[in-house]
Design an enzyme around this catalytic site. Sequence first.
Site, PDB file in Angstrom:
ATOM      1  CB  ILE A   8       6.735   1.367  -0.396  1.00  0.00           C
ATOM      2  CG1 ILE A   8       5.763   0.131   0.903  1.00  0.00           C
ATOM      3  CG2 ILE A   8       8.008   1.803   0.114  1.00  0.00           C
ATOM      4  CD1 ILE A   8       6.439  -0.466   0.742  1.00  0.00           C
ATOM      5  CB  CYS A   9       7.276   6.169  -3.477  1.00  0.00           C
ATOM      6  SG  CYS A   9       6.585   7.737  -2.615  1.00  0.00           S
ATOM      7  CB  THR A  10      11.442   5.827   1.285  1.00  0.00           C
ATOM      8  OG1 THR A  10      11.808   4.023   0.380  1.00  0.00           O
ATOM      9  CG2 THR A  10      10.177   4.898   1.926  1.00  0.00           C
ATOM     10  N   GLY A  11      13.293   7.536  -0.823  1.00  0.00           N
ATOM     11  CA  GLY A  11      14.621   7.439  -1.020  1.00  0.00           C
ATOM     12  C   GLY A  11      14.189   8.154  -2.351  1.00  0.00           C
ATOM     13  CG  HIS A 119       8.008 -13.567 -12.372  1.00  0.00           C
ATOM     14  ND1 HIS A 119       8.978 -13.100 -12.860  1.00  0.00           N
ATOM     15  CD2 HIS A 119       8.320 -12.865 -10.740  1.00  0.00           C
ATOM     16  CE1 HIS A 119       9.545 -12.353 -12.351  1.00  0.00           C
ATOM     17  NE2 HIS A 119       8.891 -12.038 -11.325  1.00  0.00           N
ATOM     18  N   PRO A 120       6.498 -12.734 -14.810  1.00  0.00           N
ATOM     19  CG  PRO A 120       7.334 -10.305 -15.213  1.00  0.00           C
ATOM     20  CD  PRO A 120       6.368 -11.004 -14.480  1.00  0.00           C
ATOM     21  N   GLY A 121       8.385 -14.327 -15.534  1.00  0.00           N
ATOM     22  CA  GLY A 121       9.484 -14.704 -16.257  1.00  0.00           C
ATOM     23  C   GLY A 121       9.763 -15.794 -15.720  1.00  0.00           C
ATOM     24  CD  GLU A 189       9.165 -12.611  -6.822  1.00  0.00           C
ATOM     25  OE1 GLU A 189       8.257 -11.543  -6.984  1.00  0.00           O
ATOM     26  OE2 GLU A 189      10.065 -13.021  -7.172  1.00  0.00           O
TER      27      GLU A 189
END
Length: 556
Positions: A8-11, A119-121, A189
Amino acid sequence: MKIGILYICTGKYTVFWKDFYSSCEKYFIPEAEKHYFVFTDSEIIDFENTNKNIHRTYQENLGWPNNTLMRFDIFLKAKEHLLKMDYIFFCNANLLFLEQISAAEFLPTGNENLVACIHPGFYNKIPSEFTYDRNENSTAHIPFNSGTHYYAGGINGGKCKQFIDAMTEMNKNISIDSQNGVVALWHDESHWNKYILKEKPNLKELSTAYLYPEGSELPFSPKILVRGKERLGNVEKLRGTKNNHSAKIKIKKIIRRGLNNILNKLFSFYDNIVYSQIATRYYKKRNPIKQTTRKISVAITSFNREKIIHKSLANILNDDRVDEIVILDDGSGEESFTRTKKALSSFHNKKIKLFRRQKNFGILATKIEVASLCTNDWLILLDSDNSILPSYLDSLFNISAWDEYTIYCPSFAYPFLDFRIFSNQIFDFQKIKQGLITKTEKLSLFLNDGNFFLHRKKFCDIMNIYKSFNVYASDIIFINYIWLSNQGKLSVLPDCAYIHRIHKKSTWKELANPSVFLFETIKNKILMAERCKFDKLKQDISLSNDTTKTPCQKFL
């Protein structure tokens, strides 16, 4: 072998497409036939005229957070084409492939159906620290003591049919939440983590190397980089947040900043006159006080407050309902304490009892100690830079009988914090938890470590075990957490107010901003910290450091 890549690449997110595509073609399973399903509001994207496997689909910009929350609904509109793939993977727009990635290391094999990335966090965290959605009203809800890993939403997928089934189920749950006016904590997520926990699919688990945040220092060799969005433009603009930096907003900010400064100066002028030492000494309550046999104490902690300690005496010094004001100076410097003693002595009031402790043991120990020094059963625990208003005492004494399991809280902190929406409400642990889950920012501001009314013995009995535990001012949730987790309650009194003074380095806007009060930190303290941690804390506290053995010398 056909692999479908959902993108997805809106805006403004189209800025990432060129580098993503080039790196994916070069490093991601080069031998595979990759099909790019690009959902965008752009009329044309790079490479689509030279690669027939780039399938551009028009998708309007839904704004934040719908661009991410509604991604499964967006993808399922292309279900007919996706079913022709062997594998399907979603990739965040700002990913960049850095090294060769083979089919064996990335694709599910054998009994494996889906692929999820740690998740990296949270790769080194325990389940109680995971930011699962704890809202029981959400279909993404995950209770405490559940789960083993926290998976990122930035990259996921798997075998074609199994991932489509997963997207269908998650999309259904998101729709149910939407009908109920609920948005999952971390959007798609949160639903991804719930699906994995509930359905228990056979997973191929990827390490954080496949979602390595740019600029991080993690113990992994990065294979896929998560590029920093800030470097490529304003985050709100990328997300599609409208008019965030318009001239109108900027003008409002300038006006608000100017008003903040004016109000700050006006309040300081008012405060210096109405709450001066002279005004405090001669203040008399105008309205006649109803006769009452009930007497209370006011307990005040002080540390280098010699210039403003008199302000905490206002409205209580000459009120017969308060027959004791206990002040504990917690290790102030010698000069500071001498000035404090002199300032208090000038009032010539037998109510005032000044104690001093040579060594500072921290804010929590001091609050417990000053409460224990009081002789009345009930007391107001007051910060030394605050002043209670007459309405505070009136509200307290309008209650026919006080409950020792309840801490009574004010509903207004002049001049800027208004909690009156909680008036007449009683909060227990579950109600506070639910309020924080649903992001009631004002509730997090309401939680405090002082300026409330409580039963001396019950409070000290519950809190004494933590007396030698060092808690800093930012941990304002600590007293609330301990009290609430021991079956205590908080009751918000109507028309009950105090003055909360603005410190020099703060502005009105900052003080009224929930982020300054560490909303997420407060929320995590009460939601993510399991009670067993505090049980262990009790065992870890050394009795040899118990501050109850520290003498407090009386001066006034």
